[in-house]
Design a protein around this motif. Structure first.
Motif, PDB file in Angstrom:
ATOM      1  N   ARG A   1      -4.393  15.140  -2.476  1.00  0.00           N
ATOM      2  CA  ARG A   1      -4.631  13.865  -3.161  1.00  0.00           C
ATOM      3  C   ARG A   1      -3.737  13.770  -4.393  1.00  0.00           C
ATOM      4  O   ARG A   1      -3.574  14.772  -5.118  1.00  0.00           O
ATOM      5  CB  ARG A   1      -6.097  13.794  -3.600  1.00  0.00           C
ATOM      6  N   VAL A   2      -3.177  12.605  -4.589  1.00  0.00           N
ATOM      7  CA  VAL A   2      -2.350  12.381  -5.779  1.00  0.00           C
ATOM      8  C   VAL A   2      -2.979  11.257  -6.590  1.00  0.00           C
ATOM      9  O   VAL A   2      -3.233  10.164  -6.066  1.00  0.00           O
ATOM     10  CB  VAL A   2      -0.903  11.983  -5.400  1.00  0.00           C
ATOM     11  N   ILE A   3      -3.244  11.554  -7.848  1.00  0.00           N
ATOM     12  CA  ILE A   3      -3.707  10.503  -8.757  1.00  0.00           C
ATOM     13  C   ILE A   3      -2.514  10.114  -9.629  1.00  0.00           C
ATOM     14  O   ILE A   3      -1.963  10.955 -10.347  1.00  0.00           O
ATOM     15  CB  ILE A   3      -4.862  11.001  -9.651  1.00  0.00           C
TER      16      ILE A   3
ATOM     17  N   ALA B   1       0.649   2.040   1.430  1.00  0.00           N
ATOM     18  CA  ALA B   1       0.726   2.680   2.753  1.00  0.00           C
ATOM     19  C   ALA B   1       0.123   4.089   2.764  1.00  0.00           C
ATOM     20  O   ALA B   1      -0.063   4.667   3.838  1.00  0.00           O
ATOM     21  CB  ALA B   1       2.190   2.741   3.183  1.00  0.00           C
ATOM     22  N   TYR B   2      -0.166   4.646   1.604  1.00  0.00           N
ATOM     23  CA  TYR B   2      -0.676   6.027   1.541  1.00  0.00           C
ATOM     24  C   TYR B   2      -2.191   6.017   1.414  1.00  0.00           C
ATOM     25  O   TYR B   2      -2.734   5.259   0.615  1.00  0.00           O
ATOM     26  CB  TYR B   2      -0.107   6.764   0.325  1.00  0.00           C
ATOM     27  N   ASP B   3      -2.851   6.918   2.178  1.00  0.00           N
ATOM     28  CA  ASP B   3      -4.309   6.956   2.032  1.00  0.00           C
ATOM     29  C   ASP B   3      -4.761   8.095   1.122  1.00  0.00           C
ATOM     30  O   ASP B   3      -5.954   8.298   0.929  1.00  0.00           O
ATOM     31  CB  ASP B   3      -5.000   7.024   3.399  1.00  0.00           C
ATOM     32  N   ASN B   4      -3.811   8.847   0.550  1.00  0.00           N
ATOM     33  CA  ASN B   4      -4.213   9.952  -0.343  1.00  0.00           C
ATOM     34  C   ASN B   4      -3.695   9.771  -1.770  1.00  0.00           C
ATOM     35  O   ASN B   4      -3.521  10.739  -2.503  1.00  0.00           O
ATOM     36  CB  ASN B   4      -3.761  11.305   0.221  1.00  0.00           C
ATOM     37  N   ILE B   5      -3.429   8.504  -2.110  1.00  0.00           N
ATOM     38  CA  ILE B   5      -2.962   8.233  -3.481  1.00  0.00           C
ATOM     39  C   ILE B   5      -3.879   7.211  -4.137  1.00  0.00           C
ATOM     40  O   ILE B   5      -4.195   6.186  -3.531  1.00  0.00           O
ATOM     41  CB  ILE B   5      -1.518   7.670  -3.472  1.00  0.00           C
ATOM     42  N   VAL B   6      -4.291   7.516  -5.365  1.00  0.00           N
ATOM     43  CA  VAL B   6      -5.023   6.512  -6.138  1.00  0.00           C
ATOM     44  C   VAL B   6      -4.296   6.303  -7.468  1.00  0.00           C
ATOM     45  O   VAL B   6      -3.586   7.192  -7.939  1.00  0.00           O
ATOM     46  CB  VAL B   6      -6.504   6.897  -6.396  1.00  0.00           C
ATOM     47  N   VAL B   7      -4.491   5.140  -8.034  1.00  0.00           N
ATOM     48  CA  VAL B   7      -3.841   4.805  -9.311  1.00  0.00           C
ATOM     49  C   VAL B   7      -4.940   4.628 -10.348  1.00  0.00           C
ATOM     50  O   VAL B   7      -5.903   3.897 -10.119  1.00  0.00           O
ATOM     51  CB  VAL B   7      -3.016   3.504  -9.182  1.00  0.00           C
TER      52      VAL B   7
END
Ligand code: PNS
Length: 161
Positions: free
Chosen positions: A30-32, A61-67
């Motif tokens: 996961r990338v925040i 398009a990414y399901d493992n990135i949140v902002v």
């Protein structure tokens, strides 16, 4: 290593940032993406809410990135969102000096490790500050910012001239 926090100003997001985001998303669960917002400091060109909205569009398009937004110390943000480490990109030797200093300080004051990605050669010369300059005077932003945001960024910057 599961979750990493990629912090920055993202004023605005560039293809250089997107290079680091995409590569981090491939390596970590996961990338925040953390947009810094320090109310005491000058606010930059794009309001933080707009920067976040643009980033969300760019990472759709990414399901493992949140902002997320953060303020205060990076190490506190890392702990607050239960991230395991920080990710940063390195372009030049000038980046290296500052980034090493920040990484060492963050490790000293918060026990936080930093992982570095070497910027792709195609993005090594790109910075948000030069993008702002180019856009302000109506220069071409092709290849400098995510294509999906190009007209929005160009328009906003031209209005500021
Ligand atoms: O995109 P930028 O402007 O290079 O990002 C810089 C950022 C946000 C990573 C840095 O300014 C930061 O970590 N700010 C939070 C305050 C903090 O923790 N300062 C001490 C760093 S050792």
């Amino acid at each position: 290593m599961k979750t990493v926090l990629y912090p920055g100003s993202f004023d605005p997001v560039t293809v250089g940032h997107m290079d680091i985001i995409a590569r981090a998303a491939a390596q970590f669960e996961r990338v925040i993406v953390g947009v810094v917002h320090n109310p005491q400091k000058p606010s930059g060109v794009f309001p933080v809410a707009v920067r976040m909205e643009m980033l969300r569009t760019a990472v759709k398009a990414y399901d493992n990135i949140v902002v997320q937004e953060f303020s205060g110390l990076l190490v506190d943000a890392v702990h607050a969102c239960s991230a395991d480490a920080v990710v940063r990109g390195l372009r030049t030797s000038a980046d290296l000096e500052t980034e090493m200093q920040m990484a060492r300080l963050n490790r000293q004051i918060g026990g936080v490790e930093t992982f570095f990605f070497a910027a792709t050669p195609e993005a090594v010369h790109i910075s948000a500050s030069f993008v702002r300059d180019i856009g302000r005077y109506g220069g071409r932003l092709e290849g400098l910012v995510p294509e999906v945001l190009r007209s929005q960024i160009a328009e906003a910057l031209r209005e500021r001239q």
